[in-house]
Structure formats: C-alpha cells, structure tokens
Write an enzyme that holds these catalytic residues in place. Structure first.
Site, PDB file in Angstrom:
ATOM      1  N   LYS A 239       0.812  -1.210   0.000  1.00 31.79           N
ATOM      2  CA  LYS A 239       0.000   0.000   0.000  1.00 31.79           C
ATOM      3  C   LYS A 239       0.851   1.269   0.000  1.00 31.79           C
ATOM      4  O   LYS A 239       2.061   1.243   0.216  1.00 31.79           O
ATOM      5  CB  LYS A 239      -0.975  -0.024   1.177  1.00 31.79           C
ATOM      6  CG  LYS A 239      -2.126  -0.993   0.926  1.00 31.79           C
ATOM      7  CD  LYS A 239      -3.318  -0.736   1.803  1.00 31.79           C
ATOM      8  CE  LYS A 239      -4.532  -1.512   1.319  1.00 31.79           C
ATOM      9  NZ  LYS A 239      -5.687  -1.360   2.224  1.00 31.79           N
ATOM     10  N   ARG A 273      -3.817  -9.765   4.461  1.00 32.25           N
ATOM     11  CA  ARG A 273      -4.194  -9.790   3.040  1.00 32.25           C
ATOM     12  C   ARG A 273      -2.964  -9.409   2.222  1.00 32.25           C
ATOM     13  O   ARG A 273      -2.491  -8.272   2.290  1.00 32.25           O
ATOM     14  CB  ARG A 273      -5.353  -8.817   2.800  1.00 32.25           C
ATOM     15  CG  ARG A 273      -5.978  -8.863   1.412  1.00 32.25           C
ATOM     16  CD  ARG A 273      -7.195  -7.954   1.372  1.00 32.25           C
ATOM     17  NE  ARG A 273      -7.907  -8.018   0.112  1.00 32.25           N
ATOM     18  CZ  ARG A 273      -7.647  -7.230  -0.940  1.00 32.25           C
ATOM     19  NH1 ARG A 273      -6.696  -6.307  -0.863  1.00 32.25           N
ATOM     20  NH2 ARG A 273      -8.358  -7.347  -2.054  1.00 32.25           N
TER      21      ARG A 273
END
Length: 303
Positions: A239, A273
C-alpha cells in the site's frame, strides 16, 4: 507440541470473543493461528497488478496457484476500491462468479468476495464463497442481511466515503479512537441485523480514506482495534503508506509489506491480506513458530 513459555505482556495476544471459527470448509483457532489471504482482482485497473489477473483464465489460475502456495483464504474482487467509472452489478457478477465457482471446485481454501453490493454478495455465497469482504463500512446495511441469512462471515472495514468516491485531505483528531468507534458502531449494526459475533471480522482499513501518517499511527495502535474482540484483518500489502514511508514504487514494496504485516500480527492481527503468497506464508509461519504456536517442520539442526 508442548505449551510455549508465556509471551511478553501483550505480544501476540488478543482478547477474542470467539477464537475458534469455522469459515467455509476450514477451521481456524485465531488464539494461536494467522490466516494468509491472497488477492485476485478481476479488474483492468487493479491497485497492484494493473490487470494481470483480469482475464478469466489468468484469474482462475492465480486463485488456484495461491491455494497451492499455502494461502488459507483467497479474496476475489471485481471492482477496485479507488474512484472510477461505474460498473454494474451484472458486470461485477460476470467478473467474480466464474472465479469463485472454479476455485471452490478445485480447493477447500476459504473464498471471499470483495464487494459492497448485497446482490453480488448473495450470488457469490450461493456459488460457494464463505466470506463477504466489504470495504465500505456497511455503507449498504442490506449486506449484513445477506450475510445473516447465510453461513458466511462478514468483514467490516473502516472507511468513510461512499463506494468509489474520493475522500481528499483526510482529517482525524485521534485516528485510532475514531476508527475503533466507527467499527464498533458498524459491528453493532451487523449484530442487530442478525450476523452472529462468531461470523464477524474487522479491518481497520489501512490507507482507506487515510493519509500515511494516519495509517502508521493506526498500525502502532492496532491493539486498540483488536480489543474489540473480533479477529482483525490487516490489508497492508504494497500500500501507499509503505511506498511513502520508504520512497518505493509498488514493485519494490515487498520488504516493507512483510515488516508491516509482521508488526500487525504481533499487535493483534489474525488475517493478513497479501499479494506475494509464498513470502507471506513463510513470514506468517515463522511468526507462528516464534510465538510458540507451530512446531518446526524439520529438526536437522538438532542432530
């Protein structure tokens, strides 16, 4: 395996209301286990792979491969979180259902569908998905009704904007407190609509409507999210907070991703995740060994 020595105060421990969960065809004891969730996006503009798994055969192959590489869970998405052109529910179903059906036929891995639409969730559950991963904080409460009428698990994620809507210049007075407060209210909504607590997972929403400084603080204070008593999903892989922290583009964020996922597990996360499944599985299994939850596969060094 003998009981391990006590861990340092707070390290790796969480006050789970219901630690043992039956999700799909697998059972997890989240008091001493971490699940690796793989990511398969059937979108031409996905956050990380930029459409690598958009074609149906590529998406199915990636999902089956992730299960074979040791993923406990595969998350299938047809619509990105980021703002963009509208995609109809019918088109979303055309993207996700064939992948769900193929993966359920090939593996006992947990299959989740990343959607904010009740009709997509319902169809995916009928096709064999056992988790609805909603990244919009139950923006449409009917999603909870769909889960309540099934045996599926619901992931309640913190985010502020309506689906696929920009949220510029996010502001928080106390990001962890505000995230916990919203998650608590959304969990209460899910419970009120019939979703039992043993089928709820929470996600603090790393980077979702948050600046890098917010996500870093939220990660440091992840224990406050875990204190809600539900398994915490940490969606940190590649991210932007990692890219901005390290000045790394998406292809070069693996080391930062593994560090962030490790920190999240030690602070209470029980599902991570991740895009790079083999690296994530190795990191998580190593953590489980250090925490005393898993025995070594080999003992050659002792001989």
């Amino acid at each position: 395996m003998a009981d391990p020595a006590p861990l340092p105060a707070g390290l790796g421990t969480v006050p789970l209301r219901v630690p043992v969960r039956r999700i799909g065809r697998r059972t997890f004891d989240f008091s001493r286990q971490v699940a690796v969730m793989a990511i398969v996006n059937r979108t031409p503009d996905s956050f990380f792979d930029q459409g690598r798994t958009f074609a149906l055969d590529s998406a199915v192959a990636a999902a089956v491969a992730a299960a074979g590489q040791g993923a406990d869970w595969v998350d299938v998405g047809g619509v990105p979180f980021k703002p963009g052109p509208e995609l109809s529910a019918a088109d979303e179903l055309d993207r996700v259902l064939p992948v769900v059906e193929a993966l359920v036929a090939e593996s006992d891995v947990v299959v989740s569908v990343d959607t904010f639409r009740p009709e997509v969730a319902a169809a995916a559950i009928r096709a064999g998905a056992s988790v609805v991963n909603d990244t919009t904080a139950l923006h449409d409460p009917r999603l909870a009704d769909v889960v309540a009428d099934s045996e599926a698990t619901l992931v309640v994620t913190h985010s502020l904007a309506p689906p696929r809507t920009a949220w510029p210049h996010p502001r928080y007075d106390d990001v962890a407190r505000e995230v916990v407060d919203l998650l608590s209210r959304r969990v209460d909504l899910a419970l009120a609509r019939g979703v039992p607590e043993e089928r709820i997972v929470v996600d603090p929403g790393h980077d979702l409507n948050k600046a890098t400084v917010h996500t870093l603080e939220l990660t440091r204070r992840l224990g406050e999210v875990a204190a809600l008593g539900f398994p915490v999903l940490a969606a940190v892989s590649n991210k932007d907070f990692i890219g901005e922290m390290l000045d790394r583009e998406k292809p070069d964020r693996l080391a930062g991703t593994l560090a962030a996922a490790t920190a999240c597990v030690l602070l209470g996360a029980r599902v991570v995740r991740m895009h790079d499944v083999p690296s994530a599985v190795d990191a998580v299994r190593m953590l489980e060994g250090i925490l005393g939850w898993r025995a070594p596969l080999l003992a050659r060094h002792d001989v």
